[in-house]
Design an enzyme around this catalytic site. Structure first.
Site, PDB file in Angstrom:
ATOM      1  N   GLU A  85      20.655  83.493  73.855  1.00 11.07           N
ATOM      2  CA  GLU A  85      21.683  82.555  74.208  1.00 11.07           C
ATOM      3  C   GLU A  85      20.900  81.429  74.666  1.00 11.07           C
ATOM      4  O   GLU A  85      20.021  81.318  75.330  1.00 11.07           O
ATOM      5  CB  GLU A  85      22.438  83.341  75.453  1.00 11.07           C
ATOM      6  CG  GLU A  85      23.543  82.268  75.789  1.00 11.07           C
ATOM      7  CD  GLU A  85      24.181  82.936  77.011  1.00 11.07           C
ATOM      8  OE1 GLU A  85      24.527  82.234  77.993  1.00 11.07           O
ATOM      9  OE2 GLU A  85      24.203  84.225  77.116  1.00 11.07           O
ATOM     10  N   LYS A 279      26.717  88.612  85.170  1.00  5.34           N
ATOM     11  CA  LYS A 279      26.244  88.428  83.794  1.00  5.34           C
ATOM     12  C   LYS A 279      25.118  87.601  83.653  1.00  5.34           C
ATOM     13  O   LYS A 279      24.112  87.547  83.150  1.00  5.34           O
ATOM     14  CB  LYS A 279      27.530  88.082  83.037  1.00  5.34           C
ATOM     15  CG  LYS A 279      27.090  88.098  81.571  1.00  5.34           C
ATOM     16  CD  LYS A 279      26.670  86.648  80.914  1.00  5.34           C
ATOM     17  CE  LYS A 279      26.348  86.714  79.706  1.00  5.34           C
ATOM     18  NZ  LYS A 279      25.929  85.418  79.057  1.00  5.34           N
ATOM     19  N   ASP A 295      14.121  99.452  78.650  1.00  5.41           N
ATOM     20  CA  ASP A 295      15.323  99.744  78.200  1.00  5.41           C
ATOM     21  C   ASP A 295      16.249  98.949  78.940  1.00  5.41           C
ATOM     22  O   ASP A 295      16.979  99.276  80.141  1.00  5.41           O
ATOM     23  CB  ASP A 295      15.826 101.195  78.525  1.00  5.41           C
ATOM     24  CG  ASP A 295      17.006 101.758  78.031  1.00  5.41           C
ATOM     25  OD1 ASP A 295      17.814 100.781  77.529  1.00  5.41           O
ATOM     26  OD2 ASP A 295      17.111 103.013  77.803  1.00  5.41           O
ATOM     27  N   HIS A 392      24.797  73.138  79.304  1.00 13.71           N
ATOM     28  CA  HIS A 392      24.766  74.424  78.325  1.00 13.71           C
ATOM     29  C   HIS A 392      25.177  73.690  76.815  1.00 13.71           C
ATOM     30  O   HIS A 392      24.541  74.253  75.645  1.00 13.71           O
ATOM     31  CB  HIS A 392      25.880  75.092  78.637  1.00 13.71           C
ATOM     32  CG  HIS A 392      25.909  76.422  77.500  1.00 13.71           C
ATOM     33  ND1 HIS A 392      25.354  77.485  77.534  1.00 13.71           N
ATOM     34  CD2 HIS A 392      27.040  76.749  76.672  1.00 13.71           C
ATOM     35  CE1 HIS A 392      25.594  78.567  76.633  1.00 13.71           C
ATOM     36  NE2 HIS A 392      26.786  77.957  75.839  1.00 13.71           N
TER      37      HIS A 392
END
Length: 437
Positions: A85, A279, A295, A392
Site C-alpha cells: 500500500e 486498520k 504470522d 495518499h
C-alpha cells in the site's frame, strides 16, 4: 474448465503450471512467461521458496521498504516494512522524524504469556472431575518433560494449567486452559505439542481412574493454541508538551491536540470509525510482522479480538491532554518470534532481523507496536489537518501512471502538472489522454 483435476499435488511443478496455463488462459504462453518472470534466477533459492508452501508455481512480490529515524527507548532504529500500500512507509517515516525531536517513542513489555487449550466433553460429576484434575495435574508437567526441556533451559515452559467448566455455554464442555512462556520463539509448535500430550495424559488417566463410574464419559475434541493472547501485551507511547506539537501544518498546537484527542475518542466509541482507525495501526504492525517472517494473520486475529474485549469493537490507541502534556499510546497483544520458522529460513527475513540488530522477541514486540502507533499518528495528523487524501493520492500517482505505461517525458509532465492540482484517478486519466491526443 468445469471438472475436478485428479492427482494435482503429485504433478511436477512444470506439469502444474502447464495445466493451469492451458486450462485457464486464452494465451497460455503469455501466462507461462509471467509466471516464469517471477522465478528467482538462483535455482537453489527458488527451491527454498517453493518449499515454503504446497503447489507453488511462482513468487508474488511485495515491496520491502524501510522507515528510518525511529527513536525507541533512546536508541535509533531503521524499521523494515513489507507492504504493497502506497504512503504507509512514507507516513511512518514522517511520524518517526516528527517524534525523534520530541523525545521519541517509549515502549514497554507488559506481559509475554501465551495460551493453549485442550477442549473436551465430560458427562458426569463435575466435582469428581475437579478432584481428578488436581490429582493428575503434576503428570501434565512430568509427561511433557521431553518437550519442555530445551524451552526450560531458555527460561520458558509451561506456566500453569487450569480446568475450566464451560457448561453454561455448551453442553458437557470443559477445557484445560494452559499458559506458556516461549521466550524468543513464537511457540506454536511447542505449545501444540504440549497440548497434545496433555490430551493423551488426560485420556489415559481417566481410563485408569477409580473415581468415575462406567457411565461417566470423557471425550477430547481438540488440542490447539490460541491466537488470542490478551496477556502477551506491549505498550507504545509518545508524549510532549502541547506547544511542542507545533510544525508546518500545526500552527495552533492546542487546537490540533484537542482535535486529535477527539478523533481518537470517536474511534473509542464508534465501531464504524474504529475498524478503519485500527486498520491504519495494522498497516504499520503487519508490515513489520511480514518483514520479520511472523504470522500476520494470527496477529490480526488476536489484535482485533482484543479490540472487542469490552463487548464492543473499539480503538486500540488512546490520547489525552493532561497538565499541558499531550500523550498518545496503544496497548496491543503481539505473540512474535525471532527464532524458528521463516526467521531462520528466509534470506530477506534474516536480513531484516539483522537490520534491527537481531532483536529478542520482546524487543521485536516493542518495535512492531511503535510502528503501529507511528502509522496511527501519521493518519490522524493528516485527518485532523490537511485531510488524508492529499498525501495518499500523491503517493498513489505513480501507480496510476504505471497502469498507463507512461513514457519518461509523460511522467515528467504528469508529475509537474499534479504538483499544483488535486490528484484523482479520473483527473490523471484525463490528463494522460489529452497528452496523447
Amino acid at each position: 474448465m468445469n471438472n475436478a483435476v485428479a492427482g494435482f499435488s503429485k504433478l511436477s511443478k512444470k506439469e502444474k503450471i502447464d495445466w493451469i496455463a492451458n486450462e485457464y488462459f486464452s494465451a497460455p504462453e503469455e501466462a507461462l512467461n509471467i509466471i516464469r518472470n517471477y522465478w528467482n534466477s538462483d535455482e537453489k533459492l527458488q527451491q527454498l521458496h517453493d518449499e515454503f508452501i504446497e503447489n507453488t508455481i511462482t513468487n508474488l512480490y511485495i515491496p520491502l521498504g524501510v522507515a528510518p529515524n525511529f527513536l525507541i527507548n533512546g536508541k535509533y532504529k531503521t524499521i523494515p516494512m513489507a507492504i504493497e500500500e502506497s504512503s504507509v512507509v512514507a507516513a511512518a517515516s514522517k511520524a518517526a522524524k516528527f517524534w525523534a525531536t520530541r523525545g521519541g517513542f517509549k515502549a514497554t513489555i507488559i506481559n509475554t504469556e501465551k495460551i493453549g487449550q485442550v477442549h473436551f466433553n465430560f458427562n458426569g460429576d463435575a466435582e469428581k472431575l475437579q478432584s481428578f484434575f488436581q490429582e493428575i495435574k503434576p503428570k501434565f508437567f512430568s509427561e511433557t518433560q521431553s518437550i519442555t526441556k530445551n524451552m526450560q533451559q531458555r527460561g520458558g515452559g509451561i506456566l500453569d494449567i487450569h480446568l475450566k467448566d464451560k457448561r453454561n455455554l455448551l453442553e458437557n464442555y470443559f477445557q484445560l486452559h494452559a499458559t506458556f512462556e516461549t521466550k524468543d520463539s513464537m511457540g506454536a509448535n511447542f505449545i501444540n505439542s504440549c497440548l497434545e500430550q496433555f490430551a493423551s495424559t488426560l485420556k489415559d488417566e481417566f481410563q485408569n481412574s477409580n473415581l468415575f463410574s462406567p457411565d461417566d464419559k470423557l471425550e477430547v475434541i481438540m488440542s490447539i493454541l490460541s491466537n488470542y493472547v490478551p496477556h502477551c501485551l506491549v505498550r507504545a507511547e509518545v508524549s510532549c508538551p502541547v506547544e511542542d506539537l507545533a510544525e508546518k501544518h500545526i500552527t495552533n498546537p492546542q487546537e490540533f491536540a484537542e482535535r486529535f484527542v477527539q478523533a481518537v475518542q470517536i474511534a473509542e466509541i464508534e465501531p464504524f470509525r474504529a475498524v478503519t482507525h485500527n486498520k491504519g495501526i495494522m498497516n504499520g504492525v503487519d508490515a513489520v510482522v511480514l518483514a520479520t517472517g511472523n504470522d500476520f494473520r494470527a496477529i490480526e486475529a488476536g489484535v482485533h479480538a482484543y479490540a472487542s474485549k469490552n463487548g464492543q469493537y473499539a480503538s486500540l490507541s488512546h490520547a489525552k491532554i493532561e497538565n499541558g502534556i499531550f500523550t498518545f499510546w496503544l496497548e496491543i497483544p503481539l505473540a512474535l518470534g525471532t527464532v524458528g520458522g521463516l526467521t531462520s529460513l528466509h534470506p530477506l527475513v534474516k536480513l531484516c532481523l539483522e537490520m534491527l540488530e537481531k532483536p529478542s522477541a520482546t524487543e521485536l514486540m516493542e518495535i512492531t507496536a511503535v510502528a503501529g502507533l507511528a502509522q496511527n499518528f501519521a493518519a490522524l495528523r493528516s485527518l485532523t489537518t490537511t485531510g488524508i487524501q492529499e498525501g495518499h493520492m500523491k503517493m498513489h500517482l505513480n501507480n496510476i501512471i504505471n497502469q498507463f505505461e507512461a513514457t519518461e517525458e509523460e511522467r515528467r509532465l504528469i508529475k509537474t502538472h499534479f504538483k499544483k492540482t488535486a490528484v484523482s484517478h479520473s483527473a490523471v486519466v484525463e490528463f494522460i489522454e489529452n497528452l496523447r491526443k
